[in-house]
Design a protein around this motif. Sequence first.
Motif, PDB file in Angstrom:
ATOM      1  N   GLY A 462     116.834   4.684  36.719  1.00  0.00           N
ATOM      2  CA  GLY A 462     116.720   5.407  38.166  1.00  0.00           C
ATOM      3  C   GLY A 462     117.081   6.906  38.157  1.00  0.00           C
ATOM      4  N   GLY A 463     117.734   7.260  39.108  1.00  0.00           N
ATOM      5  CA  GLY A 463     118.280   8.591  39.400  1.00  0.00           C
ATOM      6  C   GLY A 463     119.788   8.674  39.060  1.00  0.00           C
ATOM      7  N   ASN A 464     120.544   7.847  38.419  1.00  0.00           N
ATOM      8  CA  ASN A 464     121.785   7.722  38.300  1.00  0.00           C
ATOM      9  C   ASN A 464     122.387   8.418  37.089  1.00  0.00           C
ATOM     10  OD1 ASN A 464     124.645   6.628  37.256  1.00  0.00           O
ATOM     11  ND2 ASN A 464     124.534   5.209  39.125  1.00  0.00           N
ATOM     12  N   VAL A 465     122.834   9.559  37.386  1.00  0.00           N
ATOM     13  CA  VAL A 465     123.204  10.455  36.245  1.00  0.00           C
ATOM     14  C   VAL A 465     124.092   9.681  35.147  1.00  0.00           C
ATOM     15  CG1 VAL A 465     124.277  12.688  35.660  1.00  0.00           C
ATOM     16  CG2 VAL A 465     122.883  12.506  37.586  1.00  0.00           C
ATOM     17  N   PHE A 466     125.320   9.353  35.577  1.00  0.00           N
ATOM     18  CA  PHE A 466     126.249   8.411  34.782  1.00  0.00           C
ATOM     19  C   PHE A 466     125.524   7.412  33.962  1.00  0.00           C
ATOM     20  CE2 PHE A 466     129.683   5.621  33.682  1.00  0.00           C
ATOM     21  CZ  PHE A 466     130.673   6.356  33.128  1.00  0.00           C
ATOM     22  N   LEU A 467     124.778   6.472  34.468  1.00  0.00           N
ATOM     23  CA  LEU A 467     123.856   5.652  33.693  1.00  0.00           C
ATOM     24  C   LEU A 467     123.125   6.269  32.529  1.00  0.00           C
ATOM     25  CD1 LEU A 467     123.002   2.788  36.356  1.00  0.00           C
ATOM     26  CD2 LEU A 467     124.695   2.839  34.401  1.00  0.00           C
ATOM     27  N   GLY A 468     122.518   7.496  32.858  1.00  0.00           N
ATOM     28  CA  GLY A 468     121.658   8.315  32.094  1.00  0.00           C
ATOM     29  C   GLY A 468     122.499   8.776  31.062  1.00  0.00           C
ATOM     30  N   LEU A 469     123.682   9.213  31.217  1.00  0.00           N
ATOM     31  CA  LEU A 469     124.522   9.618  30.323  1.00  0.00           C
ATOM     32  C   LEU A 469     124.928   8.702  29.278  1.00  0.00           C
ATOM     33  CD1 LEU A 469     126.727  12.108  32.224  1.00  0.00           C
ATOM     34  CD2 LEU A 469     125.146  12.960  30.621  1.00  0.00           C
ATOM     35  N   MET A 470     124.899   7.719  29.713  1.00  0.00           N
ATOM     36  CA  MET A 470     125.534   6.300  28.929  1.00  0.00           C
ATOM     37  C   MET A 470     124.399   5.977  27.862  1.00  0.00           C
ATOM     38  SD  MET A 470     128.095   3.727  31.145  1.00  0.00           S
ATOM     39  CE  MET A 470     128.361   2.898  29.511  1.00  0.00           C
ATOM     40  N   SER A 493     117.075  14.850  20.799  1.00  0.00           N
ATOM     41  CA  SER A 493     116.715  15.915  21.792  1.00  0.00           C
ATOM     42  C   SER A 493     115.477  15.820  22.150  1.00  0.00           C
ATOM     43  CB  SER A 493     116.881  17.160  21.055  1.00  0.00           C
ATOM     44  OG  SER A 493     116.093  17.426  19.654  1.00  0.00           O
ATOM     45  N   THR A 494     114.660  15.189  21.400  1.00  0.00           N
ATOM     46  CA  THR A 494     113.213  14.672  21.922  1.00  0.00           C
ATOM     47  C   THR A 494     113.017  13.598  22.654  1.00  0.00           C
ATOM     48  OG1 THR A 494     112.368  15.406  19.622  1.00  0.00           O
ATOM     49  CG2 THR A 494     110.668  14.078  21.029  1.00  0.00           C
ATOM     50  N   VAL A 495     113.882  12.587  22.577  1.00  0.00           N
ATOM     51  CA  VAL A 495     113.866  11.357  23.612  1.00  0.00           C
ATOM     52  C   VAL A 495     114.883  11.261  24.697  1.00  0.00           C
ATOM     53  CG1 VAL A 495     114.129   8.807  23.510  1.00  0.00           C
ATOM     54  CG2 VAL A 495     113.281  10.082  21.275  1.00  0.00           C
ATOM     55  N   ILE A 501     117.769  16.310  31.373  1.00  0.00           N
ATOM     56  CA  ILE A 501     117.543  17.659  31.946  1.00  0.00           C
ATOM     57  C   ILE A 501     116.923  17.049  33.453  1.00  0.00           C
ATOM     58  CG2 ILE A 501     116.087  19.481  32.043  1.00  0.00           C
ATOM     59  CD1 ILE A 501     116.429  19.660  28.921  1.00  0.00           C
ATOM     60  N   HIS A 502     115.835  16.213  33.452  1.00  0.00           N
ATOM     61  CA  HIS A 502     115.308  15.765  34.505  1.00  0.00           C
ATOM     62  C   HIS A 502     116.543  15.056  35.677  1.00  0.00           C
ATOM     63  CE1 HIS A 502     111.978  13.962  37.051  1.00  0.00           C
ATOM     64  NE2 HIS A 502     112.754  12.933  37.060  1.00  0.00           N
ATOM     65  N   ILE A 505     121.042  17.800  34.667  1.00  0.00           N
ATOM     66  CA  ILE A 505     121.894  18.262  33.810  1.00  0.00           C
ATOM     67  C   ILE A 505     121.571  19.561  33.006  1.00  0.00           C
ATOM     68  CG2 ILE A 505     123.370  17.964  31.728  1.00  0.00           C
ATOM     69  CD1 ILE A 505     123.451  14.896  32.477  1.00  0.00           C
ATOM     70  N   PRO A 506     122.112  20.756  32.830  1.00  0.00           N
ATOM     71  CA  PRO A 506     121.711  21.782  32.294  1.00  0.00           C
ATOM     72  C   PRO A 506     121.058  21.754  30.891  1.00  0.00           C
ATOM     73  CG  PRO A 506     123.617  22.396  33.417  1.00  0.00           C
ATOM     74  CD  PRO A 506     123.687  20.901  33.593  1.00  0.00           C
ATOM     75  N   LEU A 507     120.234  22.535  30.631  1.00  0.00           N
ATOM     76  CA  LEU A 507     119.613  22.352  29.385  1.00  0.00           C
ATOM     77  C   LEU A 507     120.618  22.378  28.129  1.00  0.00           C
ATOM     78  CD1 LEU A 507     116.943  22.505  27.626  1.00  0.00           C
ATOM     79  CD2 LEU A 507     117.005  25.113  27.705  1.00  0.00           C
ATOM     80  N   LEU A 508     121.296  23.348  28.100  1.00  0.00           N
ATOM     81  CA  LEU A 508     122.371  23.588  27.032  1.00  0.00           C
ATOM     82  C   LEU A 508     123.249  22.176  26.989  1.00  0.00           C
ATOM     83  CD1 LEU A 508     123.615  25.021  24.577  1.00  0.00           C
ATOM     84  CD2 LEU A 508     124.514  26.355  26.162  1.00  0.00           C
ATOM     85  N   ALA A 509     123.729  22.047  28.154  1.00  0.00           N
ATOM     86  CA  ALA A 509     124.652  20.695  28.294  1.00  0.00           C
ATOM     87  C   ALA A 509     124.121  19.547  27.708  1.00  0.00           C
ATOM     88  CB  ALA A 509     125.188  20.760  29.722  1.00  0.00           C
ATOM     89  N   ALA A 510     122.793  19.275  28.150  1.00  0.00           N
ATOM     90  CA  ALA A 510     122.090  17.950  27.660  1.00  0.00           C
ATOM     91  C   ALA A 510     121.775  17.959  26.216  1.00  0.00           C
ATOM     92  CB  ALA A 510     120.552  18.157  28.327  1.00  0.00           C
ATOM     93  N   HIS A 511     121.551  19.227  25.544  1.00  0.00           N
ATOM     94  CA  HIS A 511     121.294  19.349  23.931  1.00  0.00           C
ATOM     95  C   HIS A 511     122.684  19.098  23.331  1.00  0.00           C
ATOM     96  CE1 HIS A 511     117.302  20.470  23.312  1.00  0.00           C
ATOM     97  NE2 HIS A 511     117.074  20.415  24.481  1.00  0.00           N
TER      98      HIS A 511
END
Length: 649
Positions: A462-470, A493-495, A501-502, A505-511
């Motif tokens: 969903g929209g949970n940033v922490f879960l997305g990072l995990m 970086s593709t998946v 980013i969505h 999280i900033p582009l560089l930080a995500a990569h």
Amino acid sequence: MSFLSRKKLNEVPRDVDLSELERDSRYRVFSGGMKVFLTVVLTCFALFQLYASLSGRLPQQILRYGHLGFAISLAFIIYPTTKKSSRRRINPLDMIFALAFLTVIMYFIGNFKALQLRAGDYTTLDTVMAGLGVFLVLLACWRVVGPPIVIIASCFMLYGLMGARGFFAVQMPGFLAQRGYQLPRIITHLFITTEGVIGNPIGVCSTYIFLFILFGSCLEKTGIGQFFIDLANALAGWAVGGPAKVAVLSSALQGTVSGSSVANTVSTGSFTIPLMKSLGYEPEFAGAVEAAASTGGQIMPPVMGSAAFLIAESVGIPYSQLMLVALIPALLYFSGIWIMVDFEARRKGLKGLPREKLPPAKPLLLQKGHLVLPLAAIIYFMLSGFTITRSALWGIMIAALVPFLKKSTWVSPKQILEALPLAARNIVSVATACATAGIIVGMVTLTGLGQRIGGGMFQVVGGNVFLGLMCAMITSLVLGMGVSTTSNYIITSTVAAPILIHLGIPLLAAHMFCFYFGIIADITPPVALAAYAGSAIAKGNPFRTGVNASKLAIAAFLVPYMFALDPKLIMIDGTFLEALPMIATALVGLFGIGGGLIGYINAPIESYWRLLMIAGGLGLLIPGAISDLVGAAVILAVYLCTRRKRAGE
């Protein structure tokens, strides 16, 4: 004999059986004709590897099959079936297993071209031979490495079979559902293609891991290793945990040159790991320190892993800027390892030696300083753009010749030649582990399990940033099992990166987040190539080495969350001065987590205090003033309580 050597011999009880402590030391001890036969086979194994590296003529599949044939067959001969089995004679069944595996390897080498022509349309005999090969690899790994990795590999194979008609016909719910594969399809994929047993893990093992193991054997047999022990102790032996700290520093520096976790581990580990063991560190901890520190070399500026250049291109920033961005997380990473090494040394009472009892550095350098040439040569060749393999070959040659530059360091030619069978014997354990790791990698590629886990878990985020990072972390770790950092980064970086980013999280930080966890896969069990390389040198258990390495590298699992949740740490939308408070709180947090995991600060910590220390450390790593204050208060309270307790004793 140096002071340290005499001290070590005097401290070790004569009745200690290392095979009781180290699984890889549980060798069979032969005499007479069998001893000569085994020495000849081991020497042939080493010469085969040298020929392959020097000539470069063997196709990769042939090299990997040959390497695997020697290693698995020798595993049945060298290692007894169980701990209680006789170590003086070989079981006839083990000889049958060894000959059976050699038959399998000769079949695939002999039919190499024919197999390429009928790829995907294998005969019944191809399938039977592949199945026998997979079974014998698992059987050898069980006795050499232990059951954990074998069980995990078997579970991955079982997952591939689920849903196959005529087998399980299991209907799996959710993102794990897959159509299943027939057993012949699985075993041919695992043993014939380069995505299974002879995949990247055994490919790494059959190339430069073996060469650097041989380099380490040369250091041991020519006496260069003892010089490194004396020199390192002259420089840092007085410090608490000095040898391990030397390993951390040297691996960080060497890692900036090699850009490879495994190559860094086997090059610097050739002398740092024996040094740590000589002063009391357990083999699994010594190998883990080197593996964790070496893995961090890929994130240490100025020269990082090759995937770092891909980040700069993908994100569209100059590489010089990327180096600045990566500097703070890298320093925090090595600070975390340094802190835990210090606590471990204090916990075990490894205080170092009095300065007056250490060999003076200047006379030592004048007498034996030329013995540093092999290491200096490897660093020079890597800096000069030589390949890792070519650098290792030059290092081996120089290590064999350097002792003859001065009469005081001469060794007999027999001692140098003994490095060949020694290296071949030491590579058996890491080769069996890498072959089994290849089964795991092969099942991930065949079933698409990594993609399924990533895609399925992101659907429920969903929209949970922490879960997305995990989810991104799990995806990177799964996809990074046994594959290069570059390949892992390209996939994640593709998946995963677009999802982060969505989520804002900033582009560089995500990569950078995906890049970090792709690298840490090298020390994360069950597939941990850097840890396997470290365990081969330390002669410790590969799986336990990987677990220890993951614990030591705890900063690498936490710091990416810090800069993803607050990008000012890597100077995105902020300056270095704005990042300073975060750096300070992160260091205190790593202090608390390190003390909690090791169980020691200024005194041993009880289990409940350890949990509080870890919780306080995590609080300091979470962005926010309140969490920082609470975390600092908890760590300070535990510190003062343990200090008072120690004073009372």
